[in-house]
Scaffold this motif. Sequence first.
Motif, PDB file in Angstrom:
ATOM      1  N   UNK A  11       0.829  -1.214   0.000  1.00 29.10           N
ATOM      2  CA  UNK A  11       0.000   0.000   0.000  1.00 29.10           C
ATOM      3  C   UNK A  11       0.862   1.262   0.000  1.00 29.10           C
ATOM      4  N   UNK A  12       0.381   2.348  -0.575  1.00 23.49           N
ATOM      5  CA  UNK A  12       1.205   3.570  -0.695  1.00 23.49           C
ATOM      6  C   UNK A  12       1.525   4.223   0.633  1.00 23.49           C
ATOM      7  N   UNK A  13       0.732   3.957   1.685  1.00 19.97           N
ATOM      8  CA  UNK A  13       0.998   4.597   2.969  1.00 19.97           C
ATOM      9  C   UNK A  13       2.049   3.859   3.801  1.00 19.97           C
ATOM     10  N   UNK A  14       2.499   2.695   3.359  1.00 20.74           N
ATOM     11  CA  UNK A  14       3.473   1.893   4.116  1.00 20.74           C
ATOM     12  C   UNK A  14       4.864   2.497   3.957  1.00 20.74           C
ATOM     13  N   UNK A  15       5.587   2.641   5.072  1.00 23.00           N
ATOM     14  CA  UNK A  15       6.940   3.195   5.067  1.00 23.00           C
ATOM     15  C   UNK A  15       8.014   2.109   5.062  1.00 23.00           C
ATOM     16  N   UNK A  16       7.757   1.008   5.763  1.00 21.94           N
ATOM     17  CA  UNK A  16       8.731  -0.066   5.870  1.00 21.94           C
ATOM     18  C   UNK A  16       8.057  -1.405   5.590  1.00 21.94           C
ATOM     19  N   UNK A  17       8.857  -2.335   5.041  1.00 25.41           N
ATOM     20  CA  UNK A  17       8.434  -3.722   4.879  1.00 25.41           C
ATOM     21  C   UNK A  17       9.430  -4.593   5.631  1.00 25.41           C
ATOM     22  N   UNK A  18       8.895  -5.430   6.493  1.00 25.39           N
ATOM     23  CA  UNK A  18       9.746  -6.308   7.290  1.00 25.39           C
ATOM     24  C   UNK A  18       9.426  -7.749   6.943  1.00 25.39           C
ATOM     25  N   UNK A  19      10.478  -8.567   6.907  1.00 27.60           N
ATOM     26  CA  UNK A  19      10.364  -9.972   6.508  1.00 27.60           C
ATOM     27  C   UNK A  19      11.018 -10.842   7.575  1.00 27.60           C
TER      28      UNK A  19
END
Length: 793
Positions: free
Chosen positions: A450-458
Motif C-alpha cells: 500500500x502507498x501509505x506503508x513506510x517499511x516492509x519487514x520480513x
Amino acid sequence: MMFPRRIPGASAFAAALLLFALFHPAPAGAIGGPRPVTVTVEGEVRRPGGYTLPHDATLSTLIVAAGGYTDNADLAAATLTRESAKTVAAPLSHPRLLKGSPADLPLTDGDTLRIPTRTPGAPARTRARSAADEPFAGPNNFGVTGLFETPTARMMSENRYRLGAAQVHPYRYYFGTVGLFDRLEMTGRVTEVIGVPGFNDGGQYGAYKDKAVDAKFLLLKERTFLPAVAVAISDPHGTRLYGSQAIVASKRIFPFDVSLGFGNGRLGKRPLPAQGEGFRIELLTDPRKWAREALPFGGVQYAATQWLSLLAEYSPIRYDRQTPDPAQSKYFPTAVRSPFNVGARVKPLRWLEIDASWQRGSEIGVTASVGFDIGRPLVPIHDPPYLETVEASRAPLQDRIALALADAGFSDIAVSGDGFTLRVDAQNDRYFFAPRAVEILLATIAPFVPPNVEYVRVQLKENGIPMAEAAVSASALSGAGSGFFPTDRIRAAAGFRSANFDAPIRPTTHRRRFDYGLRPSFEAFLNDPSGFFKYRVGLAGTLSTFPWRGGTALLGVEGYPVNNISTSNAPLSIPIRSDMPKYKKEKAALGRLFFDQVFATREPVYFRAAAGMLETMFGGVDAETALPLWNGRILAGASGSVVRKRAPDDPFRFLGNGNYHTALLQGRLNVPEIDAAIDVKWGRFLAGDRGVRVAASKFVRGVTLSAWYSATDTGMFTDPFNRGYHDKGISVEIPIRLFTGRDSKTAYRYSLSPWTRDVAQDIDRYLPLFDRIGRNAGVLLDRDQGSAYRAPR
C-alpha cells in the motif's frame, strides 16, 4: 506460547520509535535504524552511476556494487567528494585488499567517488597476475600443477577444480585438484602400479594402489623482475612411497615459462621413510637434512598458441634407487634411459586438457583432465516472476500476498500491517541463499505494498522457528506496479539481522504439514582388501511430517539394487564403524525413523532433541544446543547422545544390551572474509575415546569443501588398527541448483574416509543445529547479500 506483536497504529512517531527499539542493535544491517546512503561513482568502473547502499557502506562496498574497475583505471588518483564539497584523496586497490584497511573510507549520503583514466602513455593497469594464468597451469602426471614428473610454481585458479587420469607405464594415476585459495592448491591421488598385485592372497583387490594427498603453497607471487616461488609437499603422511618436498621458482617470459627447483625424497637422493600416523615434512623439521638430500630439477613450457603448449623437463628421479616403490624390483632394476621428458599439452576446450609425452627415454605418457569453476551453474538459474491471475486480484490484500508467495516458493505465510509497517513471515522452501529468498519475496510482494506503508519487514522461518529477519524502506519497492523488477534496488537497501527475533505472526496460511524427498545415491569405499573399489548405487527417500512448531517426524528409506559392498576385514575391538559393511551390503534398509524437536529463544539460543532410529547404525536419544556469538562469527554449543547398535538385518531390533554415549563441546568459527569455517568437537566420542576432532571447510558459491582430522586417546582399543589412529577424511556438498536451472535448497553430500576405523566417531545427525543455522549467521548473511548469491557475470 509466543504471540504476534501488535504496534498501536494511532501514532506514526510512536510506531517508528518501537521499530527502532526493536532492531537496536542490528549488527548484520540496520533494520529500522539509519537509512541507506545514496552515493555516486564516476569514471573507470564497469557500471558508473548512483547507488543506494547500507548505512555502513565503505569504498570497497561501492566498488563491488559498481562491478569493479576497468583496465584503464588510475587507482592511485581516485578522489572522494563529500556533499559538503570537500574533496579528499582516496587511493584504491582490489576490493578484497581494500576492505577493512584504513583506506576503506566510510561513505555518507551524497558522496561522489571519481576514478580517473590513467595518463596516456603510462603503463596499463593490470591486475596482479595469478600464477594460475593460462596457459601454464596444467597438471603433471599425478595432478599437481606442473610439467610431467615435477611441479612448477604455477597454481590452479582459486575456486576451480580438475579431475583427471594419467598413464606412464608402469604407473596409472587418478587425481583431483582444487584451488582452495589464490596461494593454495590441494591434490588427492591414487597411484596404481600395473602388474604388481596389492595382496598375494589371490583376491579381487587387483594391482597395488597407493593413496596420497599433496599440497602446494605459493610463497611469492611473480613480479616484473622476480619469479613466483612455491613449496610443494607431496605425500607427507602414511607410506610416503611417492613423497617429496620441493621448492620451485617459475618465471614467465612469454611465450616461455621457465621453472627451476630442488626436491628431496622421490625427487632427491633417497626415498623418504614411512611415517604412519601423523605428518612429517623434513623441509620444515630438518632443513639441513633436506638440503643435503635434495636434487635439482627444472623445465620449460612454450605456449605456441592459446590451445597448444610444448613442454620439456629434466627429472631427477632415480627409479632404480626407489626401493620402497613396489614397481622398483620388477621394472627398474637399473637406471632409466634418460632423465629428460618432452611432450605437448593440447587444450581444445576451456575445460579439457590432453597431454602426450615421451618420458624416461622409453615410455609414452598420456594425461587427460577436465577443469571447472566451483559453484558455477551449468545451467543459468532463472526464477520467473509471479503473474497474478484475475481471480486472485479480487481477493483481500493479505490473501493476494500469500498466494503470490506460495507460487514463488514460500510456505507457512502470515501477513500483518499497522499502516506504517507491512510485516511478512514465510518459510523459504526454494532458495539456497537467504538474501536471495528475501530479494525474491520483496520483489514478489512489491506490487501489493500500500502507498501509505513506510517499511516492509520480513521474517524467514524453518518449521516455525525464526532464522533471519530483514527490512527495507518501501520506497525501494516503488515502480514494481509498472512491470519493473527492482532487485538491484532491493539488494542495496535491505538490511538483515539474525537475533532478537519478533514472535512469529499467527495464524498462517499455506503451511506444509508433509514433505518428501527422493534423490539418487552413490556411495564408494576405497582400499578394502577384498577389492579396492566398493560401491553401491540406488535411491534414498525421506517422508517428513511437521505436527507443530519445531517438531519433525522423519522416515528415511534406502534402496541399492547395484551393490557390491563386502569386506574381508573382521570388526575391530570396539566396532563403532568397522562393522559398517554389514549395514551397507543390504540392498534395502530403513535408514532413519525418529522424532526431532527444535526450540529457540528470542536471542536466539537453539535446543534440539531427537529419539528413534537416528541413523543407519545407531538408535537412541540425542540432544544439542547452539548459541551464535558476535553476530554469528562464532557458534558455541554442546551435544550428547545415548544410543545402541542397530541390527543390520532387522530395522527395529538392537544388538545386545550395551549402550554407547557421547558428550561433546562444539564450536564453529565462521571466516566470511575467505569463505571458510573451522569446526571443533572436544570430549567423549562413541567408543569412549576422548579428544578433539577439527574440520576445515571452504564455501564457494554454494559448494562446501571439507576436510577433518582427529586426535584422541585410543588406549581403550586393543587392536593395532585403532591404537594411535587419527580419523581423517574429505567431503564435498554440492547444491542441486547448479544443474537444474532453478533455485533449490537441496544439496548432496559425498565423503571419502576409512570405513574400517572406530576412532573419534559421532552420531550421523540428519540436520545438526550448526548446519541448521548455516548461512543464516549474521556475518554470513552480510557476505551472501554482498556477493555470493548473485549469478557470476
